[in-house]
Design a protein around this motif. Structure first.
Motif, PDB file in Angstrom:
ATOM      1  N   TYR A  18      91.978  11.979  25.178  1.00 19.44           N
ATOM      2  CA  TYR A  18      92.205  12.604  26.480  1.00 19.44           C
ATOM      3  C   TYR A  18      93.682  12.498  26.878  1.00 19.44           C
ATOM      4  N   GLY A  19      94.226  13.628  27.333  1.00 14.80           N
ATOM      5  CA  GLY A  19      95.616  13.665  27.779  1.00 14.80           C
ATOM      6  C   GLY A  19      96.608  14.036  26.699  1.00 14.80           C
ATOM      7  N   GLN A  20      96.163  14.071  25.455  1.00 14.42           N
ATOM      8  CA  GLN A  20      97.031  14.463  24.348  1.00 14.42           C
ATOM      9  C   GLN A  20      97.138  15.986  24.319  1.00 14.42           C
ATOM     10  N   PRO A  21      98.304  16.516  23.983  1.00 21.22           N
ATOM     11  CA  PRO A  21      98.472  17.981  24.017  1.00 21.22           C
ATOM     12  C   PRO A  21      97.583  18.745  23.036  1.00 21.22           C
ATOM     13  N   ASN A  22      97.210  18.136  21.931  1.00 17.64           N
ATOM     14  CA  ASN A  22      96.401  18.832  20.924  1.00 17.64           C
ATOM     15  C   ASN A  22      95.015  18.229  20.768  1.00 17.64           C
ATOM     16  N   CYS A  23      94.475  17.643  21.832  1.00 20.60           N
ATOM     17  CA  CYS A  23      93.168  16.995  21.704  1.00 20.60           C
ATOM     18  C   CYS A  23      92.061  18.036  21.515  1.00 20.60           C
ATOM     19  N   LYS A  24      90.998  17.603  20.873  1.00 17.62           N
ATOM     20  CA  LYS A  24      89.888  18.477  20.505  1.00 17.62           C
ATOM     21  C   LYS A  24      89.188  19.074  21.728  1.00 17.62           C
ATOM     22  N   TYR A  25      89.123  18.302  22.808  1.00 14.68           N
ATOM     23  CA  TYR A  25      88.408  18.734  24.013  1.00 14.68           C
ATOM     24  C   TYR A  25      89.379  18.943  25.180  1.00 14.68           C
ATOM     25  N   LEU A  26      90.460  19.625  24.907  1.00 15.83           N
ATOM     26  CA  LEU A  26      91.532  19.833  25.872  1.00 15.83           C
ATOM     27  C   LEU A  26      91.052  20.470  27.175  1.00 15.83           C
ATOM     28  N   ARG A  27      90.084  21.367  27.085  1.00  9.71           N
ATOM     29  CA  ARG A  27      89.645  22.120  28.266  1.00  9.71           C
ATOM     30  C   ARG A  27      88.511  21.457  29.036  1.00  9.71           C
ATOM     31  N   VAL A  28      88.084  20.260  28.608  1.00  6.35           N
ATOM     32  CA  VAL A  28      86.990  19.570  29.288  1.00  6.35           C
ATOM     33  C   VAL A  28      87.559  18.664  30.374  1.00  6.35           C
ATOM     34  N   ASN A  29      87.243  19.000  31.611  1.00  8.44           N
ATOM     35  CA  ASN A  29      87.676  18.211  32.749  1.00  8.44           C
ATOM     36  C   ASN A  29      86.779  16.972  32.846  1.00  8.44           C
ATOM     37  N   PRO A  30      87.360  15.770  32.985  1.00 13.62           N
ATOM     38  CA  PRO A  30      86.529  14.563  33.044  1.00 13.62           C
ATOM     39  C   PRO A  30      85.588  14.538  34.248  1.00 13.62           C
ATOM     40  N   VAL A  31      85.967  15.165  35.349  1.00 10.17           N
ATOM     41  CA  VAL A  31      85.096  15.215  36.528  1.00 10.17           C
ATOM     42  C   VAL A  31      83.856  16.045  36.219  1.00 10.17           C
ATOM     43  N   THR A  32      84.038  17.162  35.540  1.00  9.06           N
ATOM     44  CA  THR A  32      82.917  18.012  35.143  1.00  9.06           C
ATOM     45  C   THR A  32      82.011  17.271  34.162  1.00  9.06           C
TER      46      THR A  32
END
Length: 80
Positions: A18-32
């Motif tokens: 989480y927070g990395q520019p190329n992370c696998k789940y970049l578009r997943v908001n932690p609140v959601t």
């Protein structure tokens, strides 16, 4: 990405990247993610009154609780 996270139950990758520019789940908001996880937990508890007697269900609930706690920590550290 949200569906993949829940279907593959890939929380360790999500939390680590989480927070990395190329992370696998970049578009997943932690609140959601936390909201959905809590809904799963509520539904699971309502549907399984006797789930506490089954070890498998108890383990699943513990895992959901652990992930939810980690997501809350991620959210609070990100918004601070």
């Amino acid at each position: 990405q949200l569906l993949d996270l829940f279907i593959q139950w890939d929380w360790s990758t999500y939390l680590a990247d989480y927070g990395q520019p190329n992370c696998k789940y970049l578009r997943v908001n932690p609140v959601t993610a936390l909201t959905l996880l809590e809904k799963m937990k509520d539904t699971s508890r309502k549907n399984n009154m006797f789930a506490q007697f089954r070890k498998n269900e108890r383990d699943k609930q513990k895992l959901i609780d652990t992930v939810a706690k980690q997501l809350r920590g991620l959210i609070s550290s990100h918004h601070s």
